[in-house]
Structure formats: C-alpha cells, structure tokens
Design a protein around this motif. Structure first.
Motif, PDB file in Angstrom:
ATOM      1  N   GLY A 159      23.182  -5.813  76.934  1.00 17.70           N
ATOM      2  CA  GLY A 159      24.165  -5.071  76.166  1.00 17.70           C
ATOM      3  C   GLY A 159      24.683  -3.914  77.011  1.00 17.70           C
ATOM      4  O   GLY A 159      25.838  -3.512  76.936  1.00 17.70           O
ATOM      5  N   SER A 160      23.801  -3.376  77.811  1.00 19.93           N
ATOM      6  CA  SER A 160      24.108  -2.310  78.759  1.00 19.93           C
ATOM      7  C   SER A 160      23.502  -2.771  80.089  1.00 19.93           C
ATOM      8  O   SER A 160      22.400  -3.293  80.111  1.00 19.93           O
ATOM      9  CB  SER A 160      23.456  -1.035  78.223  1.00 19.93           C
ATOM     10  OG  SER A 160      23.403  -0.040  79.183  1.00 19.93           O
ATOM     11  N   ASN A 162      29.314  -4.653  78.591  1.00 18.56           N
ATOM     12  CA  ASN A 162      29.907  -5.476  77.529  1.00 18.56           C
ATOM     13  C   ASN A 162      31.165  -4.836  76.930  1.00 18.56           C
ATOM     14  O   ASN A 162      32.147  -5.495  76.703  1.00 18.56           O
ATOM     15  CB  ASN A 162      28.885  -5.723  76.426  1.00 18.56           C
ATOM     16  CG  ASN A 162      27.854  -6.740  76.882  1.00 18.56           C
ATOM     17  OD1 ASN A 162      27.827  -7.101  78.050  1.00 18.56           O
ATOM     18  ND2 ASN A 162      27.027  -7.208  75.975  1.00 18.56           N
ATOM     19  N   ASP A 212      30.377 -10.036  73.697  1.00 20.91           N
ATOM     20  CA  ASP A 212      29.235 -10.923  73.943  1.00 20.91           C
ATOM     21  C   ASP A 212      29.633 -11.966  74.993  1.00 20.91           C
ATOM     22  O   ASP A 212      30.540 -12.778  74.758  1.00 20.91           O
ATOM     23  CB  ASP A 212      28.841 -11.602  72.616  1.00 20.91           C
ATOM     24  CG  ASP A 212      27.540 -12.371  72.741  1.00 20.91           C
ATOM     25  OD1 ASP A 212      27.302 -12.969  73.819  1.00 20.91           O
ATOM     26  OD2 ASP A 212      26.765 -12.372  71.778  1.00 20.91           O
ATOM     27  N   LEU A 213      28.939 -11.941  76.121  1.00 20.61           N
ATOM     28  CA  LEU A 213      29.296 -12.825  77.237  1.00 20.61           C
ATOM     29  C   LEU A 213      29.323 -14.297  76.813  1.00 20.61           C
ATOM     30  O   LEU A 213      30.134 -15.074  77.316  1.00 20.61           O
ATOM     31  CB  LEU A 213      28.323 -12.610  78.405  1.00 20.61           C
ATOM     32  CG  LEU A 213      28.583 -13.437  79.658  1.00 20.61           C
ATOM     33  CD1 LEU A 213      29.947 -13.131  80.266  1.00 20.61           C
ATOM     34  CD2 LEU A 213      27.497 -13.207  80.704  1.00 20.61           C
ATOM     35  N   ARG A 214      28.444 -14.660  75.878  1.00 17.25           N
ATOM     36  CA  ARG A 214      28.421 -16.067  75.438  1.00 17.25           C
ATOM     37  C   ARG A 214      29.783 -16.486  74.890  1.00 17.25           C
ATOM     38  O   ARG A 214      30.311 -17.543  75.223  1.00 17.25           O
ATOM     39  CB  ARG A 214      27.371 -16.275  74.334  1.00 17.25           C
ATOM     40  CG  ARG A 214      25.956 -16.308  74.859  1.00 17.25           C
ATOM     41  CD  ARG A 214      24.970 -16.222  73.748  1.00 17.25           C
ATOM     42  NE  ARG A 214      24.987 -14.884  73.139  1.00 17.25           N
ATOM     43  CZ  ARG A 214      24.012 -14.390  72.412  1.00 17.25           C
ATOM     44  NH1 ARG A 214      22.946 -15.105  72.170  1.00 17.25           N
ATOM     45  NH2 ARG A 214      24.093 -13.184  71.907  1.00 17.25           N
ATOM     46  N   GLY A 240      19.189  -9.416  78.505  1.00 21.38           N
ATOM     47  CA  GLY A 240      19.653 -10.551  77.692  1.00 21.38           C
ATOM     48  C   GLY A 240      20.561 -11.503  78.454  1.00 21.38           C
ATOM     49  O   GLY A 240      20.437 -12.721  78.344  1.00 21.38           O
ATOM     50  N   ILE A 241      21.468 -10.952  79.262  1.00 22.02           N
ATOM     51  CA  ILE A 241      22.364 -11.806  80.064  1.00 22.02           C
ATOM     52  C   ILE A 241      21.605 -12.364  81.268  1.00 22.02           C
ATOM     53  O   ILE A 241      21.639 -13.555  81.561  1.00 22.02           O
ATOM     54  CB  ILE A 241      23.597 -10.998  80.548  1.00 22.02           C
ATOM     55  CG1 ILE A 241      24.468 -10.572  79.358  1.00 22.02           C
ATOM     56  CG2 ILE A 241      24.405 -11.800  81.559  1.00 22.02           C
ATOM     57  CD1 ILE A 241      25.625  -9.640  79.718  1.00 22.02           C
ATOM     58  N   ASN A 292      19.109 -15.079  80.225  1.00 18.31           N
ATOM     59  CA  ASN A 292      19.606 -16.242  79.461  1.00 18.31           C
ATOM     60  C   ASN A 292      20.763 -16.991  80.088  1.00 18.31           C
ATOM     61  O   ASN A 292      20.969 -18.163  79.778  1.00 18.31           O
ATOM     62  CB  ASN A 292      20.044 -15.796  78.058  1.00 18.31           C
ATOM     63  CG  ASN A 292      18.853 -15.387  77.211  1.00 18.31           C
ATOM     64  OD1 ASN A 292      17.847 -16.098  77.188  1.00 18.31           O
ATOM     65  ND2 ASN A 292      18.953 -14.255  76.548  1.00 18.31           N
TER      66      ASN A 292
HETATM   67  P1  ADP Z   1      20.316  -4.551  75.009  1.00 17.02           P
HETATM   68  O1  ADP Z   1      20.886  -3.979  76.272  1.00 17.02           O
HETATM   69  O2  ADP Z   1      21.087  -4.149  73.789  1.00 17.02           O
HETATM   70  O3  ADP Z   1      18.819  -4.429  74.894  1.00 17.02           O
HETATM   71  P2  ADP Z   1      19.886  -7.317  75.678  1.00 17.02           P
HETATM   72  O4  ADP Z   1      19.297  -7.039  77.018  1.00 17.02           O
HETATM   73  O5  ADP Z   1      19.016  -7.918  74.639  1.00 17.02           O
HETATM   74  O6  ADP Z   1      20.655  -6.085  75.087  1.00 17.02           O
HETATM   75  O7  ADP Z   1      21.146  -8.282  75.904  1.00 17.02           O
HETATM   76  C1  ADP Z   1      21.971  -8.646  74.836  1.00 17.02           C
HETATM   77  C2  ADP Z   1      23.196  -9.337  75.401  1.00 17.02           C
HETATM   78  O8  ADP Z   1      22.793 -10.523  76.111  1.00 17.02           O
HETATM   79  C3  ADP Z   1      24.138  -9.817  74.321  1.00 17.02           C
HETATM   80  O9  ADP Z   1      25.161  -8.881  74.153  1.00 17.02           O
HETATM   81  C4  ADP Z   1      24.703 -11.101  74.876  1.00 17.02           C
HETATM   82  O10 ADP Z   1      26.007 -10.822  75.354  1.00 17.02           O
HETATM   83  C5  ADP Z   1      23.876 -11.439  76.084  1.00 17.02           C
HETATM   84  N1  ADP Z   1      23.343 -12.802  76.064  1.00 17.02           N
HETATM   85  C6  ADP Z   1      22.284 -13.275  75.397  1.00 17.02           C
HETATM   86  N2  ADP Z   1      22.128 -14.603  75.620  1.00 17.02           N
HETATM   87  C7  ADP Z   1      23.114 -14.964  76.482  1.00 17.02           C
HETATM   88  C8  ADP Z   1      23.488 -16.195  77.120  1.00 17.02           C
HETATM   89  N3  ADP Z   1      22.833 -17.332  76.909  1.00 17.02           N
HETATM   90  N4  ADP Z   1      24.566 -16.173  77.927  1.00 17.02           N
HETATM   91  C9  ADP Z   1      25.246 -15.036  78.145  1.00 17.02           C
HETATM   92  N5  ADP Z   1      24.939 -13.854  77.589  1.00 17.02           N
HETATM   93  C10 ADP Z   1      23.896 -13.811  76.763  1.00 17.02           C
END
Ligand code: ADP
Length: 395
Positions: free
Chosen positions: A208-209, A236, A280-282, A328-329, A332
């Motif tokens: 997210g960041s 994001n 959201d990158l997805r 998250g990115i 995943n």
């Molecule tokens: P935070 O920084 O809020 O803790 P995370 O590290 O959990 O966030 O990351 C969340 C982000 O990960 C979401 O905004 C989403 O864009 C991205 N994300 C999650 N799964 C995928 C995926 N399969 N492909 C691309 N982006 C993803």
C-alpha cells in the motif's frame, strides 16, 4: 515473562499483535484488526494461536477506545489477567524527527512528534492521539515508540542531505529520514540468517506504501523515501519523486490552493492518478491487460521506477548479493517481479520463472544466478516487539 502489545495504526484502522517473551522464546498470544475506527460501527477480528477467531461489530470512537476494547476482550478470554501483567504497549510510530530508535513515550517525545507533524501529517496525529488517550485512560501503563525512521540512522550524511540551504537542514530538519524501517530491518536480519554470505542486499518493500532500501553488512545505506513518506517510488496513490517547480503552474492553471495540490499529490496520484482506474495494482494490471493504455503506462512506470532504484543502489553497494521482494505487491505479484528482474541480467541475475510463480517464502532465482532473489513475507511487528523488549530490559 514480558507481555508486550504492539500497535500499527492507520487513519481508520487499528492492528495489533500481543507478544509474550520468556528468555529466548517469543510467542504471539493474539493478533487483531479493527476497521472503520471512528465510524458509527467498527468491525473487528481477533485471533488466537489455537485457531479461535472472534469476529464482531461494535462502535469504536478512536484508537484509544480500540486499545481499551481489545484489552477487555483479551482479559475476558483469559489471555491477560490485568493491566499490571502488561509490560508495555509499543507503537510502530512513524516520524520522530530528531528522535530515532526506541523511546519512552513521554512529554518530550510527544513534543518532538508534534514538531515534525508537518513532515508526516497523515500519520503522526493518529499516533499522538492514541498515545495521549491511552496515557489518560491507563496512566500507569508504559508506552514505548519504535520509529520507522530508526533503521536508516546508518545512512551516510551525504546521502541524507538535500541540495538546499544548509540552515534548512539544521533549523527545520529538512533531510532524508527514510521509513518502513521495521520491514527493512526484518528483511535484512532474515537474509543474514538464510544467506549468511550476502553482504549487499536491496529490499523492495512494495505494498500500500512502498520503499526500497540498500543494506550493507546489516546496515541501511540508502533508502528511497525522504523527509516525508511522499518521495521516492511512486506509491499506490502517492506521487513519489516530483518536481517542486511544477507546483506553481498546477496551482495557477487549476486554481488550487497549496493544500489542495498536496492533497492530490498524496492521495490521488501514483497508480490511481496515472491509471484513473484504482490504487490497487491488481485492478490496474487487469485494466492494462484489457487494453487500457493509461493503466499500462502506470504499471510500466512503477516497474521502471523500481528498476531505476535497484540500479542506483547496486551502484552504491558496488554490486549485489541478494534482491528481496516483500509487502503485499512484492510477495504476491509474480508479474511485477518478472517485469523488474528481466532487466537485471547485467547484474548476472536470473529469475527462475517456475519458482517465481509459486507462493510463500523462498528463493526465486536460478541456481546459477549471481544475485539471489527472494520472495519473503515481512513481519514488522516482531521487530518492534523485539526492540521494545530490549528497551525494557535496558531500563
Ligand atoms: P500495507 O502497505 O497497507 O501494509 P500491503 O503490504 O498489505 O499493504 O499491500 C497491499 C497492496 O498489495 C494492495 O494495495 C494491493 O494493491 C497489492 N496486492 C496484493 N496482492 C496483489 C497481487 N496479486 N498483485 C498485485 N498487487 C497486489
């Protein structure tokens, strides 16, 4: 036994992990997340290691109330007897200005966090309110802050200094601080354990960041975020690196105030602003696959941004032993990892496409790759908890 309650706060979210330390052992006794804090109704989930999960809705006015609510549930469920049993609460606090490392939450800390709030306007007020409220509700409770800037204290001065009049640095603290320190520290320690020979590491914390960090011999030597969380990679919905001389024409053309312009740069830019689709990158990738050109440009620009930092940091490190994707990115998106890594063959880096497509922690480069590429889940709270415990032991 030390029982430590670690909090990670967002504008309307409250996440916690409750730890018990006994000698070398560390157990997570409970984890929880509250959403829509401050709304008419908040949703919460609290889980225990035996698999029990409590899911419910209740009104929660603010982060202080969220802590009080979670504490009452943990008490009801026999996880903690009373407040005296809690050694401390710890915060994954964001900007501490001149304060770095792990510090007791006292009047001086609150004053310094307030002073640098203009550098972290979206984050510091949330922590300050929680700290003050919890102090009022539970006056005897020890509160400790671990700042997200802490891990970056080792970056050389020439790399934290902007080309601005020197007195801005001295008088206002206008310099690079860097953030996501707990995540970069966790990854640095994890790679040191999993790949003991790796001296030069680049960690891509993409979520997210997002930020990227260069680590040499376990110490941060460069990071992409600066005085604020807005700079470096575009995020994001944040702008990332941007030309300050564009502010004036934007404001004049659209009739925005400075605050309105900064609000767009910090909330409606990055992936969201470029693609016009989502933060959201997805969803942006889906739109790009369906032929949306702006979405494709947003994905390409993000990957190119990451590639540029990796190149710069490989130069700072004079080579590279390990490249890590986390967040998250980072963990995943096999597509993003592939797009970035296919341009790193000049470092002797070879991605193993089969491993890259899998999930979970592990190496995703080939056996012959000169750089080991890792996909690793980060654990920021465990770093904060460990630091709080060390702080308590040193008192
Ligand atoms: P935070 O920084 O809020 O803790 P995370 O590290 O959990 O966030 O990351 C969340 C982000 O990960 C979401 O905004 C989403 O864009 C991205 N994300 C999650 N799964 C995928 C995926 N399969 N492909 C691309 N982006 C993803």
């Amino acid at each position: 036994m030390d029982k430590i309650f670690i909090m990670n706060l967002g504008t309307t979210s409250f996440k916690f992990k409750f730890y018990a330390f006994e000698g070398e052992n560390c157990d997570v006794l409970a984890t929880g997340e509250l959403e829509s804090v401050g709304a008419a109704m908040s949703h919460y989930e609290i889980s225990y290691p035996d698999g029990r999960t409590i899911v419910d809705d209740t009104p929660i006015a603010d982060h202080g109330a969220a802590f009080a609510h979670c504490f009452a549930i943990l008490q009801r469920d026999g996880i903690i007897r009373d407040l005296d049993e809690m050694s401390a609460v710890g915060y994954k606090a964001v900007h501490g200005g001149n304060l770095s490392g792990t510090c007791l939450v006292d009047d001086a800390l609150i004053a310094e966090m307030e002073r640098v709030t203009p550098l972290a306007p979206a984050h510091n007020p949330i922590y300050l309110n929680a700290m003050k409220d919890i102090r009022k509700r539970f006056p005897g409770l020890i509160q400790v802050a671990r700042f997200e800037t802490s891990f970056h204290g080792s970056i050389p001065e020439k790399r934290v200094t902007y080309g601005v009049p020197y007195q801005w640095k001295e008088e206002l603290g206008i310099r690079r601080y860097g953030f996501h320190g707990s995540s970069h520290q966790y990854i640095s320690q994890t790679v040191a354990r999993l790949q003991p020979g790796a001296r030069r590491i680049i960690n891509c914390h993409l979520g997210g960041s997002s930020s990227i960090c260069a680590v040499l011999d376990g110490k941060s030597v460069a990071t992409s975020m600066g005085a604020t969380l807005q700079s470096g990679l575009f995020n994001n919905n944040r702008v990332g690196d941007f030309e300050p001389f564009c502010l004036k024409p934007i404001m004049e053309h659209y009739g925005y105030t400075l605050d309105e312009t900064l609000n767009i740069l910090s909330k409606k830019s990055g992936l969201l602003g470029l693609s016009g689709v989502s933060n959201d990158l997805r969803l942006v990738m889906e739109a790009a696959d369906a032929g949306n050109k702006n979405a494709q440009l947003a994905v390409d620009t993000l990957c190119d941004n990451i590639l540029g930092y990796i190149g710069m940091y490989a130069a700072y490190l004079n080579g590279l032993d390990a490249l890590v994707f986390t967040g998250g990115i980072g963990t995943n998106s096999d597509v993003l990892r592939k797009k970035v890594c296919e341009n790193l063959s000049y470092l002797g880096l070879e991605l193993d496409e089969e491993k890259n497509a899998q999930r979970g922690d592990g190496i995703i480069s080939t056996d012959t790759s000169k750089v080991t590429v890792w996909r690793l889940k980060t654990d920021e709270e465990s770093v904060v908890a460990g630091c709080v415990r060390e702080f308590l032991n040193a008192q």
